[in-house]
Design an enzyme around this catalytic site. Structure first.
Site, mmCIF file in Angstrom:
data_model
loop_
_atom_site.group_PDB
_atom_site.id
_atom_site.type_symbol
_atom_site.label_atom_id
_atom_site.label_comp_id
_atom_site.label_asym_id
_atom_site.label_seq_id
_atom_site.Cartn_x
_atom_site.Cartn_y
_atom_site.Cartn_z
ATOM 1 N N THR A 1 0.862 -1.177 0.000
ATOM 2 C CA THR A 1 0.000 0.000 0.000
ATOM 3 C C THR A 1 0.895 1.222 0.000
ATOM 4 O OG1 THR A 1 -1.820 1.109 1.127
ATOM 5 C CG2 THR A 1 -0.225 0.014 2.530
ATOM 6 N N GLU B 1 -4.366 -2.903 5.096
ATOM 7 C CA GLU B 1 -3.875 -3.429 6.389
ATOM 8 C C GLU B 1 -4.920 -4.282 7.083
ATOM 9 O OE1 GLU B 1 -3.661 -0.397 5.249
ATOM 10 O OE2 GLU B 1 -1.782 0.595 5.791
ATOM 11 N N LYS C 1 -6.966 9.745 -3.229
ATOM 12 C CA LYS C 1 -7.388 8.496 -3.861
ATOM 13 C C LYS C 1 -8.189 8.805 -5.124
ATOM 14 C CE LYS C 1 -7.859 3.947 -2.222
ATOM 15 N NZ LYS C 1 -8.543 2.972 -1.381
ATOM 16 N N TRP D 1 -4.012 5.158 -5.099
ATOM 17 C CA TRP D 1 -3.398 6.208 -4.270
ATOM 18 C C TRP D 1 -2.433 7.075 -5.057
ATOM 19 C CZ3 TRP D 1 -5.736 7.299 -0.086
ATOM 20 C CH2 TRP D 1 -6.248 6.317 0.772
HETATM 21 P P1 AMP Z 1 -6.499 0.760 0.597
HETATM 22 O O1 AMP Z 1 -5.531 0.341 1.621
HETATM 23 O O2 AMP Z 1 -5.878 1.138 -0.683
HETATM 24 O O3 AMP Z 1 -7.621 -0.208 0.473
HETATM 25 O O4 AMP Z 1 -7.153 2.124 1.108
HETATM 26 C C1 AMP Z 1 -7.817 2.200 2.330
HETATM 27 C C2 AMP Z 1 -8.302 3.634 2.521
HETATM 28 O O5 AMP Z 1 -9.181 3.985 1.449
HETATM 29 C C3 AMP Z 1 -9.084 3.869 3.782
HETATM 30 O O6 AMP Z 1 -8.257 4.088 4.892
HETATM 31 C C4 AMP Z 1 -9.889 5.102 3.390
HETATM 32 O O7 AMP Z 1 -9.117 6.271 3.494
HETATM 33 C C5 AMP Z 1 -10.194 4.847 1.930
HETATM 34 N N1 AMP Z 1 -11.488 4.147 1.800
HETATM 35 C C6 AMP Z 1 -11.694 2.825 1.602
HETATM 36 N N2 AMP Z 1 -13.022 2.562 1.535
HETATM 37 C C7 AMP Z 1 -13.656 3.737 1.700
HETATM 38 C C8 AMP Z 1 -15.035 4.124 1.761
HETATM 39 N N3 AMP Z 1 -16.027 3.258 1.599
HETATM 40 N N4 AMP Z 1 -15.308 5.432 1.969
HETATM 41 C C9 AMP Z 1 -14.319 6.351 2.117
HETATM 42 N N5 AMP Z 1 -13.014 6.038 2.072
HETATM 43 C C10 AMP Z 1 -12.676 4.747 1.869
#
Ligand code: AMP
Length: 540
Positions: free
Chosen positions: A180, A327, A437, A442
């Site tokens: 990540t 994570e 995002k 990212w």
């Molecule tokens: P990742 O590790 O790439 O899956 O990203 C996780 C992060 O994406 C979370 O900590 C949030 O900041 C954002 N995120 C994931 N799902 C959502 C959601 N349903 N609504 C808003 N932000 C989200």
């Protein structure tokens, strides 16, 4: 002590054997790059996974070694999801959308011994091939000869026996890994244990979580390199569910035709995908029969309430909002209405459904305010979300740099700022991590800022994410020029172009007099976001 339960390790071996024993004729469907459809079954899958596991052993894969994939969603990718961990290895899925520099760093950091590449992604691999050293490169091809220096997957597994002696696997050993983005600096690896993947599958399949059964047809649109497609391929093997893999074709027409032809009931992806589908359905509501669809899971970024309403009101389609993280394997919360909330007025129901929802069983959450205490469940007080549970990482792979994210008392600091209402529904209101995002991928604001500040005309630069109707967020660069210096938006963009993946480049540049700072002299992104709250991208 006598009378207790047996020692039964929770491993992927059980899921694998179960699917083949009880659901041998259930289908696995893949759309190939040339758009033709490939069909097989869990029976064939069971044999091919074992052939592949035997091949991995023959290639010298040792316990704990990493095997990388650079691939879209397909049945072959699912074979790797099982063959690698069953052979004692660790499946490491690479994101082909990353820059060659990041892919190089990630492969070398993980020390990937073997790389599996989709033939259509060989050009992406060529861009960093000279900087990485896997011992073997295996190509998932479609009839053409494998490029020089690589092995064709079908030729590799064909001579192997379809029976593999699965070694004793410990539930605590690593089965898979993903990287990540770091807020600053390098991506960070997260290892998933067999136990985490099994418990995650169980919880995810519960009816009030994502809910998956043998009667479903599951199409993961979320890529298999994004936290194991949110664990759904593992969950579906556990439940004996038919799976439909869209391959490289993620445009609305291709996805909608799969829904129609394969009678998909369950699908999942990021908001950008569903916004495209909603637009296509709005333009031609009758072009596809979507009546089989029971649920469309949306996560990875906030699902806009207008999108949830649009699907439901105009097309009778049900969106289920979920939140998770790399994570966390990744499932954290799911937004389903408690029975008494289902009787609330429609407007209020939609408002709640746009929140991130309630934690899945076995996930614990708390929102911690600036004073270090848990905030009230009043839907107003904001705090940083902390999580813990059996599928939450306890550290990053070989990376002590961000150890402060894991608290002394066993919680993981998510970097998401949330409120929790009186019913326990969590709503993300902001993000403390300095990341943007865009379309589910990212972008590091800090990396863009550092690069911009290397331009001779730039005195200071701060990059923030601004809401975007298609991509959820896009980067906006706020730039202070040196006295007497000049630079145009185009010049700055061209300066960044060779340094980053295309989607990282700021969507807009705003020239400002000064960037707001905190007392400690850091950029105050919250103040900058406030200043730009009415910002609109051209053409939106
Ligand atoms: P990742 O590790 O790439 O899956 O990203 C996780 C992060 O994406 C979370 O900590 C949030 O900041 C954002 N995120 C994931 N799902 C959502 C959601 N349903 N609504 C808003 N932000 C989200």
């Amino acid at each position: 002590m006598d009378g207790l339960m047996m020692d039964f390790p929770l491993t992927l071996a059980h899921l694998f054997e179960r699917a083949a024993a009880y659901f041998p004729d259930t289908e696995l469907v893949t759309r190939r790059p040339d758009k033709t459809i490939h069909r097989s079954t869990y029976r064939e899958f069971h044999a091919r996974v074992q052939r592949f596991a035997n091949a991995l052993k023959r290639l010298g894969l040792r316990p704990g070694e990493r095997v990388a994939t650079l691939a879209w969603n397909s049945t072959r990718h699912l074979e790797a999801y099982f063959a690698v961990p069953l052979a004692g290895g660790v499946l490491h899925t690479l994101n082909p959308r990353l820059s060659p520099a990041d892919l190089t760093y990630i492969m070398n950091d993980a020390d990937d011994r073997i790389l599996l590449v989709d033939d259509v992604l060989v050009p992406a691999w060529e861009r960093f091939r000279k900087d990485v050293r896997p011992q073997h490169v295996i190509v998932w091809g479609h009839g053409a000869a494998a490029p020089e220096g690589t092995v064709d997957y079908e030729a590799l597994i064909a001579p192997e026996l379809p029976v593999f002696a699965i070694p004793r696997l410990e539930e605590g050993q690593a089965a898979a890994m993903c990287y990540t983005s770091g807020t600053t600096g390098r991506p960070k690896g997260v290892l998933y244990s067999h136990r985490a993947l099994v418990l995650h599958s169980l919880a995810s399949a519960l009816p009030d979580a994502l809910g998956l059964s043998a009667s479903d047809v599951m199409m993961p649109v979320v890529p298999m390199f994004h936290v194991n497609a949110w664990g759904l391929p593992y969950t579906a093997v556990m439940t004996g569910t038919k799976q439909v893999f869209p391959g490289p074709h993620l445009d609305p027409q291709s996805l909608l035709s799969l829904v129609q032809e394969e009678k998909v009931t369950f699908t999942a992806g990021v908001p950008t995908i569903w916004l495209g589908i909603l637009e296509a359905l709005d333009k031609a509501p009758k072009a596809f029969d979507t009546s089989s669809l029971k649920v469309m899971v949306v996560g990875g970024a906030a699902a806009p309430q207008s999108m949830i309403e649009g699907f439901e009101r105009r097309h009778g389609l049900h969106v289920l909002h979920a939140w998770g993280m790399t994570e966390m394997t990744p499932l954290g919360t799911v937004c389903r209405l408690k029975p008494h909330l289902q009787r609330r007025p429609e407007e209020e129901r939609f408002r709640i459904r746009a929140s991130q929802g309630l934690p899945a069983p076995l996930v614990e959450v708390r929102a911690v305010g600036e004073d270090g205490a848990a905030v009230a469940w009043d839907g107003k007080a904001m705090g940083e979300l902390h999580v813990r549970g059996p599928w939450v990482a306890r550290s990053y792979f070989q990376n002590p740099a961000e150890a402060d994210k894991f608290t002394m008392d066993g919680w993981f600091r998510t970097g998401d700022i949330v409120t929790i209402d009186a019913e326990g529904y969590m709503r993300i209101t902001d993000r403390s991590k300095d990341l943007i995002k865009s379309g589910g991928e990212w972008i590091s604001s800090v990396d863009l800022e550092n690069a911009l500040m290397g331009h001779p005309a730039v005195k200071e630069a701060a990059v923030i994410g601004a809401p975007h109707p298609k991509w959820s967020e896009r980067p906006v660069a706020c730039v202070v020029l040196r006295e007497g210096a000049r630079a145009t938006e185009n010049e700055l963009r061209e300066y960044l172009e060779p340094l980053f993946a295309r989607f990282w480049l700021p969507e807009a540049f705003v020239f400002v007099e000064a960037i707001p700072r905190t007392a400690a002299g850091k950029f105050k992104k919250s103040a900058l976001r406030e200043q730009l709250k009415d910002f609109r991208f051209a053409g939106t």
